[in-house]
Scaffold this motif. Sequence first.
Motif, mmCIF file in Angstrom:
data_model
loop_
_atom_site.group_PDB
_atom_site.id
_atom_site.type_symbol
_atom_site.label_atom_id
_atom_site.label_comp_id
_atom_site.label_asym_id
_atom_site.label_seq_id
_atom_site.Cartn_x
_atom_site.Cartn_y
_atom_site.Cartn_z
ATOM 1 N N LEU A 1 -10.375 7.163 -1.974
ATOM 2 C CA LEU A 1 -8.980 6.998 -1.594
ATOM 3 C C LEU A 1 -8.426 8.209 -0.857
ATOM 4 C CD1 LEU A 1 -7.718 5.484 -4.970
ATOM 5 C CD2 LEU A 1 -8.209 4.238 -2.859
ATOM 6 N N ASN A 2 -7.452 7.926 0.017
ATOM 7 C CA ASN A 2 -6.622 8.957 0.641
ATOM 8 C C ASN A 2 -7.436 10.033 1.353
ATOM 9 O OD1 ASN A 2 -4.182 10.097 1.340
ATOM 10 N ND2 ASN A 2 -3.378 10.064 -0.743
ATOM 11 N N PHE B 1 -5.376 12.942 3.195
ATOM 12 C CA PHE B 1 -4.869 14.039 2.363
ATOM 13 C C PHE B 1 -5.956 15.065 2.120
ATOM 14 C CE2 PHE B 1 -4.568 16.178 -1.685
ATOM 15 C CZ PHE B 1 -3.260 16.647 -1.719
ATOM 16 N N TRP B 2 -7.142 14.595 1.753
ATOM 17 C CA TRP B 2 -8.191 15.521 1.364
ATOM 18 C C TRP B 2 -8.743 16.292 2.548
ATOM 19 C CZ3 TRP B 2 -8.166 16.985 -3.323
ATOM 20 C CH2 TRP B 2 -7.726 16.111 -4.317
ATOM 21 N N ARG C 1 -4.442 11.357 9.895
ATOM 22 C CA ARG C 1 -4.432 9.895 9.869
ATOM 23 C C ARG C 1 -4.301 9.307 11.270
ATOM 24 N NH1 ARG C 1 0.425 6.668 7.054
ATOM 25 N NH2 ARG C 1 1.115 6.393 9.209
ATOM 26 N N CYS D 1 0.851 -1.193 0.000
ATOM 27 C CA CYS D 1 0.000 0.000 0.000
ATOM 28 C C CYS D 1 0.885 1.240 0.000
ATOM 29 C CB CYS D 1 -0.916 -0.006 1.225
ATOM 30 S SG CYS D 1 -2.049 1.408 1.288
ATOM 31 N N GLN E 1 -7.813 -2.566 -0.700
ATOM 32 C CA GLN E 1 -8.191 -1.694 -1.797
ATOM 33 C C GLN E 1 -8.689 -2.409 -3.051
ATOM 34 O OE1 GLN E 1 -4.772 0.920 -2.236
ATOM 35 N NE2 GLN E 1 -5.412 2.169 -0.508
ATOM 36 N N THR F 1 -1.585 15.804 6.882
ATOM 37 C CA THR F 1 -2.180 14.520 6.493
ATOM 38 C C THR F 1 -1.875 13.445 7.526
ATOM 39 O OG1 THR F 1 -2.116 15.007 4.127
ATOM 40 C CG2 THR F 1 -2.086 12.697 4.754
ATOM 41 N N ASN G 1 -8.672 -1.411 5.495
ATOM 42 C CA ASN G 1 -7.675 -0.922 4.541
ATOM 43 C C ASN G 1 -7.285 -2.016 3.548
ATOM 44 O OD1 ASN G 1 -4.282 0.488 4.822
ATOM 45 N ND2 ASN G 1 -5.781 0.662 3.186
ATOM 46 N N ASN H 1 -7.109 9.557 -5.738
ATOM 47 C CA ASN H 1 -5.787 10.006 -5.318
ATOM 48 C C ASN H 1 -5.506 11.409 -5.863
ATOM 49 O OD1 ASN H 1 -4.622 8.025 -3.637
ATOM 50 N ND2 ASN H 1 -4.318 6.687 -5.403
ATOM 51 N N TYR I 1 0.430 4.217 0.836
ATOM 52 C CA TYR I 1 0.291 5.150 1.960
ATOM 53 C C TYR I 1 1.485 5.075 2.916
ATOM 54 C CZ TYR I 1 -4.768 5.303 0.795
ATOM 55 O OH TYR I 1 -5.988 5.429 0.179
#
Length: 277
Positions: free
Chosen positions: A125-126, A129-130, A173, A44, A96, A169, A94, A211, A46
Motif C-alpha cells: 500500500l501507499n 508515501f514510502w 504519484r 479509496c 484493493q 508524495t 488501483n 500504510n 488516497y
Amino acid sequence: MRKFNIILFSEVNSKFGMPFFKRLYNCGHFNIKAFVTTPEGQLCSYYIGESDPVNLEKYAKEHDIPVYRPQNIKSADFISEMSKYNPDYILIANYQKIFSQELIDLPKYLTLNFHPSPLPRYAGLNPFFWMARNGEKNSGVSCIALSPKIDGGKIVKQLPVKLSGNETTREVRDILFSKSLTLLDKVINDIVENKISLKDQDLKKREYYSNPTEKDMTLTNDMGTKEATHILNACFPNGAIANIDGKNLRVNRSNSNNGIKFDLKDGKVLLDEVNKA
C-alpha cells in the motif's frame, strides 16, 4: 480488427483508474464488458479531500458499461456473473481487494494488475508515501500477472522512472501515474500483437509496505535533517507530526506554522512551541 473482451476493476474514486478507463475505452482494441468497483459508500482514502474528484461509476454508466459493486468478489455468485461476459482479460488499476485463484483464472488469457512501483520493490500500500519518505531516486512502474500473493505475480512489463529524491508524495504519484499510462499503451500493443511474456519476480528483493503509522510521520528533536526533510515531503500538504514535550502538533515545510517553531540547523531538527509559557 479483433476486439478483446475485458472486465476492469478499480476504486470508484481512483485518479489512477480513471485515465486507464478512458484509455481502454477509446483505444479501439477492447470491449469493456463490465466495470467492478468498491461497495456503495466506500472510497479509496488516497483521494479523499482532493480537488477535482473523479467518479468511475458515473463514467461507466455514461458509456453503457454494466457496473458491479460487490461486497465479496470471491463469492460463487459473483464469479458466475462475471463468467457470462467471457472475458479475454481482467485488468486492474488501483483495486484493493484480494482476488481468489478462481477469479484470477476466469479470463481466457490473463488477469493483469498495474502497480505504480518497481516491483518487487515497494509492493503493498501507499508506495508514493514510502518513496517520498525514503528519498527514492530509482523508481518505476509495473504490470504483473495477478497471483494470490499481494503484488507478487510474474512481471509482464516494467518501465524505469528516475526521481530526484526530494519529491513530495503527490509529486511522486503524479510522475508514476503518467508513466503508468505509457506502460499501459505498451501492454495494449503486446496484447494486440500477441507478444505478452511473463518473467518471475526476484522475491529475494521484495519490499512490502503497509500504510504508514504515526511514528512514520513524526519529527523529533535532534532527528537528522535528511530524514526530517523526507518525512515532510512524504506528509505534504497535511503536515508531519511534531512531538514536543509529549504533545503531537502538525508542522509543514516552513519555519513557523501552526504554533510551532521549526528549524533545520547543524544537521539536526529543532522544534519548539511559539510563545510557550
